[in-house]
Design an enzyme around this catalytic site. Structure first.
Site, PDB file in Angstrom:
ATOM      1  N   ARG A 121      50.872 -77.384 -64.291  1.00  0.00           N
ATOM      2  CA  ARG A 121      50.651 -76.383 -65.335  1.00  0.00           C
ATOM      3  C   ARG A 121      50.174 -75.082 -64.714  1.00  0.00           C
ATOM      4  O   ARG A 121      49.127 -75.046 -64.039  1.00  0.00           O
ATOM      5  CB  ARG A 121      49.619 -76.921 -66.314  1.00  0.00           C
ATOM      6  CG  ARG A 121      49.421 -76.053 -67.519  1.00  0.00           C
ATOM      7  CD  ARG A 121      48.539 -76.748 -68.549  1.00  0.00           C
ATOM      8  NE  ARG A 121      48.532 -76.011 -69.794  1.00  0.00           N
ATOM      9  CZ  ARG A 121      48.033 -76.462 -70.923  1.00  0.00           C
ATOM     10  NH1 ARG A 121      47.504 -77.680 -70.972  1.00  0.00           N
ATOM     11  NH2 ARG A 121      48.061 -75.736 -72.021  1.00  0.00           N
ATOM     12  N   ALA A 122      50.892 -73.990 -64.972  1.00  0.00           N
ATOM     13  CA  ALA A 122      50.610 -72.735 -64.267  1.00  0.00           C
ATOM     14  C   ALA A 122      49.236 -72.173 -64.623  1.00  0.00           C
ATOM     15  O   ALA A 122      48.478 -71.753 -63.748  1.00  0.00           O
ATOM     16  CB  ALA A 122      51.699 -71.710 -64.583  1.00  0.00           C
ATOM     17  N   SER A 123      48.911 -72.187 -65.917  1.00  0.00           N
ATOM     18  CA  SER A 123      47.648 -71.556 -66.317  1.00  0.00           C
ATOM     19  C   SER A 123      46.447 -72.359 -65.820  1.00  0.00           C
ATOM     20  O   SER A 123      45.340 -71.831 -65.745  1.00  0.00           O
ATOM     21  CB  SER A 123      47.583 -71.386 -67.835  1.00  0.00           C
ATOM     22  OG  SER A 123      47.594 -72.646 -68.465  1.00  0.00           O
ATOM     23  N   TYR A 150      51.186 -62.619 -67.106  1.00  0.00           N
ATOM     24  CA  TYR A 150      52.417 -63.218 -66.567  1.00  0.00           C
ATOM     25  C   TYR A 150      53.506 -62.148 -66.400  1.00  0.00           C
ATOM     26  O   TYR A 150      54.136 -62.034 -65.348  1.00  0.00           O
ATOM     27  CB  TYR A 150      52.940 -64.326 -67.490  1.00  0.00           C
ATOM     28  CG  TYR A 150      52.247 -65.665 -67.369  1.00  0.00           C
ATOM     29  CD1 TYR A 150      50.998 -65.807 -66.768  1.00  0.00           C
ATOM     30  CD2 TYR A 150      52.836 -66.817 -67.888  1.00  0.00           C
ATOM     31  CE1 TYR A 150      50.378 -67.043 -66.682  1.00  0.00           C
ATOM     32  CE2 TYR A 150      52.218 -68.056 -67.806  1.00  0.00           C
ATOM     33  CZ  TYR A 150      50.986 -68.167 -67.204  1.00  0.00           C
ATOM     34  OH  TYR A 150      50.380 -69.393 -67.126  1.00  0.00           O
ATOM     35  N   HIS A 176      60.034 -65.586 -66.389  1.00  0.00           N
ATOM     36  CA  HIS A 176      59.915 -64.812 -67.632  1.00  0.00           C
ATOM     37  C   HIS A 176      60.902 -63.649 -67.632  1.00  0.00           C
ATOM     38  O   HIS A 176      60.554 -62.513 -67.947  1.00  0.00           O
ATOM     39  CB  HIS A 176      58.473 -64.311 -67.832  1.00  0.00           C
ATOM     40  CG  HIS A 176      57.447 -65.320 -67.406  1.00  0.00           C
ATOM     41  ND1 HIS A 176      56.690 -65.171 -66.282  1.00  0.00           N
ATOM     42  CD2 HIS A 176      57.116 -66.524 -67.919  1.00  0.00           C
ATOM     43  CE1 HIS A 176      55.915 -66.251 -66.128  1.00  0.00           C
ATOM     44  NE2 HIS A 176      56.151 -67.083 -67.104  1.00  0.00           N
ATOM     45  N   GLU A 214      60.780 -72.741 -69.660  1.00  0.00           N
ATOM     46  CA  GLU A 214      59.329 -72.947 -69.615  1.00  0.00           C
ATOM     47  C   GLU A 214      58.861 -73.737 -70.830  1.00  0.00           C
ATOM     48  O   GLU A 214      57.842 -73.415 -71.451  1.00  0.00           O
ATOM     49  CB  GLU A 214      58.556 -71.622 -69.482  1.00  0.00           C
ATOM     50  CG  GLU A 214      57.146 -71.863 -68.934  1.00  0.00           C
ATOM     51  CD  GLU A 214      56.370 -70.610 -68.561  1.00  0.00           C
ATOM     52  OE1 GLU A 214      56.838 -69.503 -68.798  1.00  0.00           O
ATOM     53  OE2 GLU A 214      55.274 -70.773 -67.993  1.00  0.00           O
TER      54      GLU A 214
END
Lengths: 341, 341
Positions: A71-73, A194, A223, A284
């Protein structure tokens, strides 16, 4: 087949977040710090967390395989020091590895790196190589701002990043340039930080000669490339003022944009402006925008619908869905070929 | 008529930059610090700097009037302290005032504020009021990041900004949210910092209820809104997740986007996605991108060409060119009406 290049393990069992919370608490009170062995998540729990979420949607949408990373966050490289990030990255990458073994036809791993604001990027190499060599991962996520919105690291063209790039080239893996949570109150994580990072990373490449030093290095800007395709004329004009070659020649052998753009006009612009060879399919899912768009009654992040509706030749759509990903992620291509896919 | 809402005095005589350099040198060696009276630029020099640059292009392109403010990248609010910014803003605004008097049919002023990282935004009010009341300026530029790329100020929704907003509402002037030069090596000024700031400011508005407190406050987000229109689906989806009203209701009575997008596909997206009432014509000429696009043989920043070529009804084009600007800048509208325009 359809390959989604951008998925994170956002649906991990709660035990993962509990372990992380204990790890963070342990920074001020070492007596509560957990060991890696304290995290216990069964295969059944992993299966359930995927089968009822990402995989369910993939089947509904007709997506065959997702390149899957932690998970990126939650990477939150700004917390603690290298040892903190190292233990956390190791655990998160192991989970993605297990997912890729439990669902080998549907998930391929991409690594989170144990970056830390004060640490030399070269410290990430052992984890990078474990993920690629031992786990069979096909890419990495590289955070250009481990400080979490304070932007204290040097630009991606700085030589301190080069040890990472050398390993990427050696192992033929691309990096998705992906920041983590913002701890700067100016920047909303998924609504500003982001997208800003995507634009910033592209411009760092544009102003530098990084790809002269690494002609085969590959970056995926997620993105949809932040603000870049929308302002493609601006970037072409800036390259011209800076006496750089045209962008196709200067950057587009090395830089690719994903399709995480959550409405039809955005995808239409992306596919109109950016050469098809530089676009890789991604959603995503399940990520920042989980709702259903009242204007279409479909999930915002069902990006396949936009690609299907964009005015594209069938062969171009196939390149976006599969061909480009196999080129950008050659280790994935090799794995698929070995299985006759 | 055609109103360009976004022009900066980028072509000032070299004496201005020399004065500024002396001011900066004076921060470490007060013996070389200049006084405001040391700056001498004649009306003829001012006329020449405009007539052969901005006005020449305006005539060539058919632009009637430009809302004109000091050079954005030169504001550099991070340099020195409030006294530094105060003297510098005063000088720069005076020059724009003189331009608007020398060419009253073609230029209307917008103020640079004497912001400084450690100073309360309320300290800007005397300069703001001098510009509006004494000089007849019709708007201001508000820098959401006076630290120059380090993003140390609180978000625009913070109450520390409210004294500025109260004056904006009182005097019926909008703010263009415009950062200045980046002193953070991560961010190229015009290729990353400007666009990031646009996206960031929009998201700060989205996550807050600022416009509940100031229902008539108006912000112009320059550079086509940064990444926002391209990711309009993402922003709609994020607003939904944050339980905010739909964006039209939540933000679009107060937020406007300019047309500083330097290629046809970008303008086509902007006009397709954003309601026409929220788009104001602008070019930021002569600014960040000064070259000629080899693909079109026209100036990148000749944004009127893109608006002309966009699939718009004649009445919509007129709103973008004039009607919306008169609504967003009511003091300009009043000045024009007083002249029978």
């Amino acid at each position: 087949m359809i390959i989604d290049c951008h998925g994170h393990y956002t649906t991990a069992p709660p035990a993962l977040e509990q372990w992380r919370n204990r790890q963070i608490a342990g920074l001020s009170d070492p007596s509560v710090a957990p060991s890696p062995a304290d995290l216990r998540i069964s295969d059944d729990e992993l299966r359930e967390s995927i089968a009822s979420h990402q995989l369910k949607r993939m089947v509904e949408r007709g997506i065959d395989l997702t390149i899957f990373s932690p998970r990126a966050s939650f990477m939150a490289h700004h917390i603690g020091d290298f040892a903190t990030s190292s233990a956390w990255a190791s655990i998160c990458n192991q989970l993605c590895h297990r997912i890729s073994r439990l669902f080998p036809d549907h998930f391929a791993g991409a690594a989170m790196l144990p970056q830390s604001p004060a640490a030399d990027p070269a410290t990430c190499i052992p984890e990078l190589e474990r993920c690629v060599i031992d786990y069979g991962f096909v890419g990495i996520n590289l955070n250009p701002d481990p400080s979490g919105g304070h932007w204290k690291a040097p630009p991606l063209s700085d030589r301190s990043w080069y040890p990472i790039y050398e390993k990427m080239v050696e192992h033929r893996i691309p990096a998705m340039i992906h920041v983590s949570t913002s701890c700067n109150p100016c920047f909303h994580t998924t609504g500003a930080h982001y997208l800003n990072a995507d634009t910033t990373a592209f411009m760092q490449c544009l102003t530098s000669d990084l790809f002269k030093d690494f002609p085969t290095l590959k970056f995926v800007i997620p993105h949809g490339g932040g603000a870049v395709p929308y302002h493609w004329g601006r970037f072409r004009g800036l390259a011209q003022e800076l006496k750089k070659p045209p962008l196709r020649e200067h950057l587009l052998k090395n830089v690719f944009f994903d399709t995480c753009v959550y409405h039809q006009p955005g995808i239409d612009l992306l596919t109109r402006v950016i050469p098809i060879d530089n676009i890789v399919f991604a959603s995503e899912m399940i990520g920042a925008v989980r709702g259903i768009d009242p204007e279409t009654s479909c999930y915002y992040d069902d990006t396949k619908r936009y690609i299907e509706a964009a005015p594209l030749a069938r062969a171009d759509r196939a390149r976006i869905y599969e061909g480009n990903a196999r080129r950008v992620y050659p280790r994935l291509d090799a794995q698929l070929r070995a299985k006759g896919r």
